[in-house]
Scaffold this active site. Structure first.
Site: not given
Ligand SMILES: NC(=O)c1ccc[n+]([C@@H]2O[C@H](COP(=O)([O-])OP(=O)(O)OC[C@H]3O[C@@H](n4cnc5c(N)ncnc54)[C@H](OP(=O)(O)O)[C@@H]3O)[C@@H](O)[C@H]2O)c1
Length: 242
Positions: A142, A155
């Protein structure tokens, strides 16, 4: 591009939603067989079905990346059913807002466990399979893994730690031909980001944010570079200010 990953096997955590899902579908549409990991089986199966429609083989494995036994069972299954691993994408992540002064310590522990410890252990377990195929490892980090800001200290700390893991690992495994990429997205239109907007009390306008497919396209570019080169860090941010 459509055959870029033909014959390859990839494992993507966080594959049921958002950035992980978008990367999994790009890999599948390039011909990869994808192992898909997240906790909720039904959402995982929806990604698997989309991956099959995109042309790849897909198999969902519901598990919690914070659970050591789950990760060991996954390693055992892959060791039995695959002949090595070409791509490992750490897409699963969890996120809590809160000031250092009073954010619950349990949330710090949970973010450390899912965002750092899980990817660390899963990498350890799968390195033998990755070595067999001169594989590639992607850490979805991130922009706050580069620069922390107020209200997001725990975080940001987890993502700073994840960057350190990736940087150390890269030096250790490059001699085996394994590449390691950290990608640092800014705000991306996913369910996690929608929830953050609710907590922040700001209107959610996903069309003004990065799209998961933008992040996936950047990752695919890095993965498909000639082996004479390695992209180590990719910072991707929205064009517009939200
Ligand atoms: N969205 C943003 O603005 C953003 C920006 C920078 C970085 N990120 C990073 O990108 C990554 C993906 O985030 P996203 O925004 O795509 O979020 P998201 O749509 O909420 O997806 C998160 C994914 O992680 C899985 N997950 C969460 N906790 C888990 C666990 N304990 N074990 C296994 N799977 C787990 C969730 O599935 P389940 O709930 O079914 O487990 C889901 O598939 C994360 O690392 C986040 O920190 C996001």
């Amino acid at each position: 591009m459509s055959e870029a990953f033909a014959g390859m096997h990839a494992l993507v955590t966080g594959a049921s939603s958002g950035i992980g899902r978008a990367i999994a579908l790009e890999l599948a549409s390039g011909g990869a067989g994808v192992w898909l990991v997240a906790r909720h089986a039904e959402a995982l199966e929806a990604t698997a079905a989309a991956a099959r429609r995109a042309g790849g083989h897909a198999c969902g494995q519901p598990l919690d990346v914070g659970n050591d036994e789950d990760l060991e069972r996954l390693r055992d299954r892959l060791a039995k059913e695959s002949h090595g691993l070409d791509i490992l994408v750490h897409g699963a992540g969890t996120h809590f807002l809160g000031a250092v002064a009073d954010a619950p310590i349990a949330q710090f522990d949970q973010q450390y466990r899912v965002n750092v410890r899980g990817p660390y252990l899963l990498t350890q377990l799968l390195l033998p399979l990755l070595r067999q195929r001169r594989g590639q490892i992607v850490f979805v980090n991130s922009t706050v893994g580069l620069q922390a800001r107020a209200g997001i200290g725990a975080y940001a700390a987890s993502k700073h730690a994840l960057r350190a893991v990736a940087d150390a690992l890269r030096e250790e495994v490059n001699p085996d031909g394994i590449r390691v990429l950290s990608v640092y997205p800014g705000r991306t239109a996913t369910p996690q980001q929608a929830a953050i907007h609710v907590e922040e009390g700001t209107p959610y306008r996903p069309e003004r944010l990065l799209q998961p497919a933008d992040v996936a396209a950047a990752v695919v570019h890095a993965l498909t570079m000639d082996r004479t080169a390695e992209i180590t860090d990719l910072r991707v941010r929205p064009m517009q200010k939200a």
